[in-house]
Write a protein that holds these residues in place. Structure first.
Motif, mmCIF file in Angstrom:
data_model
loop_
_atom_site.group_PDB
_atom_site.id
_atom_site.type_symbol
_atom_site.label_atom_id
_atom_site.label_comp_id
_atom_site.label_asym_id
_atom_site.label_seq_id
_atom_site.Cartn_x
_atom_site.Cartn_y
_atom_site.Cartn_z
ATOM 1 N N THR A 1 45.310 13.491 18.314
ATOM 2 C CA THR A 1 46.162 13.865 17.177
ATOM 3 C C THR A 1 45.315 14.198 15.956
ATOM 4 O O THR A 1 45.648 15.127 15.219
ATOM 5 C CB THR A 1 47.179 12.751 16.845
ATOM 6 O OG1 THR A 1 46.493 11.524 16.600
ATOM 7 C CG2 THR A 1 48.184 12.567 17.978
ATOM 8 N N ASP A 2 44.221 13.466 15.752
ATOM 9 C CA ASP A 2 43.322 13.775 14.634
ATOM 10 C C ASP A 2 42.744 15.182 14.783
ATOM 11 O O ASP A 2 42.632 15.921 13.799
ATOM 12 C CB ASP A 2 42.182 12.760 14.541
ATOM 13 C CG ASP A 2 42.613 11.418 13.993
ATOM 14 O OD1 ASP A 2 43.737 11.303 13.461
ATOM 15 O OD2 ASP A 2 41.812 10.460 14.103
ATOM 16 N N ASN A 3 42.357 15.544 15.997
ATOM 17 C CA ASN A 3 41.812 16.886 16.235
ATOM 18 C C ASN A 3 42.841 17.955 15.932
ATOM 19 O O ASN A 3 42.533 18.964 15.291
ATOM 20 C CB ASN A 3 41.325 17.018 17.683
ATOM 21 C CG ASN A 3 39.889 16.636 17.855
ATOM 22 O OD1 ASN A 3 39.011 17.465 17.673
ATOM 23 N ND2 ASN A 3 39.640 15.389 18.197
ATOM 24 N N ALA A 4 44.066 17.760 16.385
ATOM 25 C CA ALA A 4 45.114 18.769 16.176
ATOM 26 C C ALA A 4 45.426 18.941 14.695
ATOM 27 O O ALA A 4 45.401 20.058 14.177
ATOM 28 C CB ALA A 4 46.369 18.381 16.952
ATOM 29 N N LYS A 5 45.728 17.851 13.998
ATOM 30 C CA LYS A 5 46.112 17.971 12.588
ATOM 31 C C LYS A 5 44.913 18.365 11.731
ATOM 32 O O LYS A 5 45.057 19.136 10.783
ATOM 33 C CB LYS A 5 46.777 16.688 12.078
ATOM 34 C CG LYS A 5 45.920 15.457 12.018
ATOM 35 C CD LYS A 5 46.743 14.219 11.610
ATOM 36 C CE LYS A 5 45.985 12.926 11.712
ATOM 37 N NZ LYS A 5 44.878 12.787 10.793
ATOM 38 N N GLY A 6 43.732 17.864 12.088
ATOM 39 C CA GLY A 6 42.541 18.204 11.319
ATOM 40 C C GLY A 6 42.169 19.664 11.448
ATOM 41 O O GLY A 6 41.875 20.328 10.457
ATOM 42 N N CYS A 7 42.192 20.169 12.653
ATOM 43 C CA CYS A 7 41.856 21.576 12.873
ATOM 44 C C CYS A 7 42.842 22.485 12.149
ATOM 45 O O CYS A 7 42.438 23.385 11.410
ATOM 46 C CB CYS A 7 41.844 21.880 14.364
ATOM 47 S SG CYS A 7 41.570 23.623 14.730
ATOM 48 N N ALA A 8 44.123 22.245 12.370
ATOM 49 C CA ALA A 8 45.136 23.106 11.746
ATOM 50 C C ALA A 8 45.022 23.078 10.228
ATOM 51 O O ALA A 8 45.093 24.118 9.567
ATOM 52 C CB ALA A 8 46.528 22.682 12.201
ATOM 53 N N ASP B 1 54.532 12.111 17.081
ATOM 54 C CA ASP B 1 55.659 12.694 16.350
ATOM 55 C C ASP B 1 55.276 13.047 14.911
ATOM 56 O O ASP B 1 55.669 14.110 14.414
ATOM 57 C CB ASP B 1 56.858 11.744 16.368
ATOM 58 C CG ASP B 1 57.510 11.640 17.735
ATOM 59 O OD1 ASP B 1 57.248 12.505 18.611
ATOM 60 O OD2 ASP B 1 58.281 10.671 17.941
ATOM 61 N N LYS B 2 54.520 12.174 14.235
ATOM 62 C CA LYS B 2 54.075 12.481 12.865
ATOM 63 C C LYS B 2 53.172 13.705 12.859
ATOM 64 O O LYS B 2 53.256 14.547 11.957
ATOM 65 C CB LYS B 2 53.315 11.287 12.252
ATOM 66 C CG LYS B 2 54.172 10.124 11.875
ATOM 67 C CD LYS B 2 53.443 9.091 11.023
ATOM 68 C CE LYS B 2 52.141 8.628 11.598
ATOM 69 N NZ LYS B 2 51.509 7.517 10.855
ATOM 70 N N THR B 3 52.322 13.815 13.860
ATOM 71 C CA THR B 3 51.426 14.972 13.952
ATOM 72 C C THR B 3 52.227 16.247 14.200
ATOM 73 O O THR B 3 51.973 17.280 13.565
ATOM 74 C CB THR B 3 50.383 14.753 15.060
ATOM 75 O OG1 THR B 3 49.687 13.530 14.816
ATOM 76 C CG2 THR B 3 49.391 15.900 15.118
ATOM 77 N N LEU B 4 53.191 16.175 15.111
ATOM 78 C CA LEU B 4 54.032 17.339 15.387
ATOM 79 C C LEU B 4 54.809 17.766 14.147
ATOM 80 O O LEU B 4 54.916 18.966 13.858
ATOM 81 C CB LEU B 4 54.990 17.042 16.541
ATOM 82 C CG LEU B 4 54.345 16.936 17.925
ATOM 83 C CD1 LEU B 4 55.340 16.385 18.933
ATOM 84 C CD2 LEU B 4 53.785 18.270 18.376
ATOM 85 N N THR B 5 55.318 16.806 13.399
ATOM 86 C CA THR B 5 56.044 17.117 12.163
ATOM 87 C C THR B 5 55.136 17.867 11.195
ATOM 88 O O THR B 5 55.537 18.876 10.596
ATOM 89 C CB THR B 5 56.601 15.836 11.526
ATOM 90 O OG1 THR B 5 57.540 15.256 12.434
ATOM 91 C CG2 THR B 5 57.268 16.110 10.192
#
Length: 168
Positions: free
Chosen positions: A61-68, A94-98
């Motif tokens: 999740t850190d990779n996804a939100k950090g990259c974006a 869910d927080k990351t998807l939001t």
């Protein structure tokens, strides 16, 4: 037709995190049916020196939100790494998807040459946006999602390649 930076990042993260969420739900059902302790699966490892399932999900999740966020030129949201149960890990997804769903293509498209610097314990890594996405962020993201899948499968959760890939 060209592939934009947004198309190569945010929808990929959203799809795979959704798949990871479903994998964890199957893990929770498996643990509940077998009366496992709530932290047995999140604490599981393939080898003593590797991160447990909980950390694999946190890093994915850190990779996804950090990259974006970095591609969009904004500060990544910070989450505490305190999840100890599958429902807490699902909440983190869910927080990351939001967060990911708030990003617009216009924020990320055109970031191919945006300078990205990551401060790691070993020192700074410098990329342009394209290299960061394709050669660092996506491989790291898939590594941790795959490792989470492998940990669940290793512990007997009845999942397979279609669960990892998801349904179109």
């Amino acid at each position: 037709m060209t592939l934009s930076m947004y198309q190569a990042s945010v929808p990929v993260f959203i799809r795979m995190l959704g798949n990871l969420r479903l994998l964890l739900e199957k893990g929770a059902a498996y643990a509940e049916a077998r009366k496992f302790d709530g932290t047995a699966l999140p604490d599981s490892r393939l080898f003593p020196d590797m991160f447990p399932l909980s950390r694999q999900v946190q890093i994915a999740t850190d990779n996804a939100k950090g990259c974006a966020a970095r591609l969009a030129g904004i500060e990544p949201p910070k989450f505490e790494d305190s999840e100890r149960t599958i429902p807490e890990l699902i909440g983190r997804i869910d927080k990351t998807l939001t967060f990911l769903q708030t990003l617009q293509p216009s924020q990320i498209d055109g970031s191919e040459e945006r300078p990205i610097t990551l401060q790691l314990r070993s020192g700074a890594l410098n990329f342009d946006g394209r290299a960061y996405l394709l050669h660092f962020a996506l491989p790291n993201f898939y590594f941790h999602v795959t490792t989470a899948y492998n940990l669940l499968r290793h512990n007997g959760v009845e999942i397979g390649k279609p669960d990892f890939l998801g349904r179109s």
